[in-house]
Design an enzyme around this catalytic site. Structure first.
Site, PDB file in Angstrom:
ATOM      1  N   ASP A  52      24.955 -15.343  14.331  1.00 26.15           N
ATOM      2  CA  ASP A  52      24.971 -13.588  13.727  1.00 26.15           C
ATOM      3  C   ASP A  52      23.377 -13.139  14.267  1.00 26.15           C
ATOM      4  O   ASP A  52      22.948 -11.813  14.387  1.00 26.15           O
ATOM      5  CB  ASP A  52      25.581 -13.140  12.749  1.00 26.15           C
ATOM      6  CG  ASP A  52      24.662 -13.987  11.633  1.00 26.15           C
ATOM      7  OD1 ASP A  52      23.605 -14.661  11.894  1.00 26.15           O
ATOM      8  OD2 ASP A  52      24.499 -13.812   9.890  1.00 26.15           O
ATOM      9  N   ASP A  91      28.805 -18.718  13.230  1.00 30.69           N
ATOM     10  CA  ASP A  91      28.490 -17.641  12.019  1.00 30.69           C
ATOM     11  C   ASP A  91      29.357 -16.292  11.574  1.00 30.69           C
ATOM     12  O   ASP A  91      30.564 -15.842  12.035  1.00 30.69           O
ATOM     13  CB  ASP A  91      27.505 -17.214  12.105  1.00 30.69           C
ATOM     14  CG  ASP A  91      26.543 -18.108  11.719  1.00 30.69           C
ATOM     15  OD1 ASP A  91      26.608 -18.676  10.742  1.00 30.69           O
ATOM     16  OD2 ASP A  91      25.085 -17.305  12.177  1.00 30.69           O
ATOM     17  N   LYS A 121      30.633 -21.670  10.433  1.00 27.53           N
ATOM     18  CA  LYS A 121      29.040 -21.379  10.002  1.00 27.53           C
ATOM     19  C   LYS A 121      29.435 -20.138   8.578  1.00 27.53           C
ATOM     20  O   LYS A 121      29.622 -19.605   9.110  1.00 27.53           O
ATOM     21  CB  LYS A 121      27.925 -21.333  10.690  1.00 27.53           C
ATOM     22  CG  LYS A 121      26.854 -21.903   9.340  1.00 27.53           C
ATOM     23  CD  LYS A 121      24.972 -22.004   9.838  1.00 27.53           C
ATOM     24  CE  LYS A 121      24.820 -21.253  11.062  1.00 27.53           C
ATOM     25  NZ  LYS A 121      24.441 -20.105   9.836  1.00 27.53           N
ATOM     26  N   GLU A 123      26.726 -18.740   5.200  1.00 27.05           N
ATOM     27  CA  GLU A 123      25.607 -18.433   4.121  1.00 27.05           C
ATOM     28  C   GLU A 123      26.388 -18.814   2.947  1.00 27.05           C
ATOM     29  O   GLU A 123      27.520 -17.541   2.732  1.00 27.05           O
ATOM     30  CB  GLU A 123      24.357 -17.210   4.930  1.00 27.05           C
ATOM     31  CG  GLU A 123      24.284 -17.271   6.195  1.00 27.05           C
ATOM     32  CD  GLU A 123      22.980 -16.544   6.246  1.00 27.05           C
ATOM     33  OE1 GLU A 123      23.035 -15.328   4.865  1.00 27.05           O
ATOM     34  OE2 GLU A 123      22.608 -16.466   7.582  1.00 27.05           O
ATOM     35  N   GLU A 186      17.660 -23.740   5.622  1.00 21.87           N
ATOM     36  CA  GLU A 186      16.435 -22.463   6.163  1.00 21.87           C
ATOM     37  C   GLU A 186      15.387 -22.692   5.415  1.00 21.87           C
ATOM     38  O   GLU A 186      15.551 -22.036   4.261  1.00 21.87           O
ATOM     39  CB  GLU A 186      17.259 -21.476   6.354  1.00 21.87           C
ATOM     40  CG  GLU A 186      15.852 -20.019   7.385  1.00 21.87           C
ATOM     41  CD  GLU A 186      17.099 -18.958   8.092  1.00 21.87           C
ATOM     42  OE1 GLU A 186      18.191 -19.108   8.269  1.00 21.87           O
ATOM     43  OE2 GLU A 186      16.294 -18.387   8.297  1.00 21.87           O
TER      44      GLU A 186
HETATM   45  O1  KIV Z   1      22.222 -17.134  12.836  1.00 18.25           O
HETATM   46  C1  KIV Z   1      21.407 -17.850  13.338  1.00 18.25           C
HETATM   47  O2  KIV Z   1      20.872 -18.443  14.752  1.00 18.25           O
HETATM   48  C2  KIV Z   1      21.134 -18.911  12.291  1.00 18.25           C
HETATM   49  C3  KIV Z   1      20.032 -20.351  12.509  1.00 18.25           C
HETATM   50  C4  KIV Z   1      19.121 -19.415  12.674  1.00 18.25           C
HETATM   51  C5  KIV Z   1      20.301 -21.171  11.627  1.00 18.25           C
HETATM   52  O3  KIV Z   1      21.971 -19.017  11.536  1.00 18.25           O
END
Ligand code: KIV
Length: 263
Positions: A52, A91, A121, A123, A186
Site C-alpha cells: 500500500d 497489501d 499481507k 498490518e 518494520e
Molecule cells: O507497503 C509496503 O511497501 C510495505 C513494506 C514497507 C513492507 O508494507
C-alpha cells in the site's frame, strides 16, 4: 546443511518455510506495475510485494492510509500478470482488517480472485489474530506486519522505531499462532528482531530491523534511487534512477530544441 537453490517454479509458502529452516535469506521487494514486476522477478527475488506504499511512492500521498481495495486490486492484477516465479503478496489496505473477520475474508478473497496473486499481507497487533486465523481458515496465505505499522502512523506519533520488546514479541507470536506464514518486522531494534526471529517458527522479513531477520524487504523506489519523498536512513540505494531519468529527459529535450532529434 546445504541451502536449497531458488525454485524455477512459483515460490510457495513451503519454500519460504524451508528458507528459514536452511537459513537462506529471503528477498522481497515492492512493485506496482508491469515493467518493474517483470524486472524484479527476473532479478530472482523470492517475493514481490504490491504494497500500500503505492499511495506514497506512486501516487504522492503522505501516508499509506488513502490506498483503497480497488487500487490494490488494480495494481495487484498488473503485477500478478507480470510476475511468473516469485510469490506475489498484496497489501490489505486500511481499515479492512479492523472491520471483522467476514469483511476481512471477503476483501482478501477479492484480492486473490481478481489479481491472481498468491498471498495477502496485513498490518496488525495481537488484536487482529482472529482476523488472521479467519483468512487462513479460508485457505488464503497471510503475511503479518508488526512493529511500525504505517497505517497506524497517527496513533504511533510518526514513522518511529518501535522498541517495546514484550509487545513486539506478543504481536509476532500471535500472528504465527494464528497461522500467518511469515511476518514483516518494520523499524524495530536489531536485537528485538533477532529475539523474535529466534522465538517464532515462521520467517521474519525485516525492514529497518537489522540483519538477523530471515529475510529483508525494501520499497523498490528507495532501492533504485527513484523516491521523491522521505527515504528512511536504513535504506541503501543501489542505483540513482532519479538522476538517470532526469538526465535522459533533459538530454532528449535539448536534442528536440536543437532539432537534432529525430535525426
Ligand atoms: O507497503 C509496503 O511497501 C510495505 C513494506 C514497507 C513492507 O508494507
Amino acid at each position: 546443511m546445504t541451502a536449497p537453490s531458488l525454485p524455477s517454479r512459483r515460490v510457495s509458502v513451503l519454500d519460504l518455510a524451508a528458507a528459514k529452516r536452511h537459513q537462506r535469506p529471503i528477498a522481497m521487494v515492492t512493485a506496482y506495475d508491469w515493467p518493474t514486476g517483470r524486472l524484479v522477478d527476473e532479478a530472482g527475488v523470492d517475493c514481490v510485494l504490491v504494497g500500500d506504499s503505492v499511495a506514497m511512492v506512486v501516487a504522492g500521498r503522505d501516508s499509506t492510509i488513502p490506498a483503497t481495495l480497488e487500487q490494490m486490486i488494480y495494481h495487484g492484477e498488473i503485477v500478478g500478470r507480470a510476475v511468473t516465479r516469485a510469490m506475489v503478496v498484496v497489501d490489505l489496505p486500511f481499515p479492512l482488517q479492523h472491520l471483522g473477520v467476514r469483511k476481512a475474508v471477503a476483501s482478501c478473497a477479492r484480492i486473490l480472485k481478481e489479481t491472481g496473486c498468491q498471498a495477502v499481507k496485513l498490518e496488525g497487533t495481537a488484536g487482529q489474530a482472529d482476523v488472521i486465523a479467519g483468512i487462513v481458515a479460508a485457505g488464503i496465505p497471510v503475511m503479518g506486519h508488526v512493529g511500525l505499522r504505517p497505517q497506524a502512523v497517527h496513533q504511533l506519533g510518526g514513522y518511529r522505531m518501535q522498541r517495546d520488546l514484550d509487545h513486539l514479541l506478543a504481536d509476532a507470536k500471535a500472528a504465527a499462532e494464528a497461522g500467518a506464514f511469515a511476518v514483516v518486522l518494520e523499524c524495530v531494534p536489531a536485537e528485538a528482531a533477532a529475539a523474535i526471529t529466534a522465538a517464532i517458527d515462521i520467517p521474519t522479513i525485516g525492514i529497518g530491523a537489522g540483519p538477523q531477520c530471515d529475510g529483508q524487504v525494501l520499497v523498490l523506489h528507495d532501492l533504485i534511487g527513484l523516491s521523491l519523498g522521505h527515504v528512511p536512513k536504513f535504506v541503501r540505494a543501489y542505483a540513482d534512477v532519479k538522476t538517470t531519468l532526469a538526465d535522459a529527459v533533459a538530454q532528449w529535450r535539448a536534442d528536440v530544441t536543437a532539432r537534432t532529434f529525430p535525426a
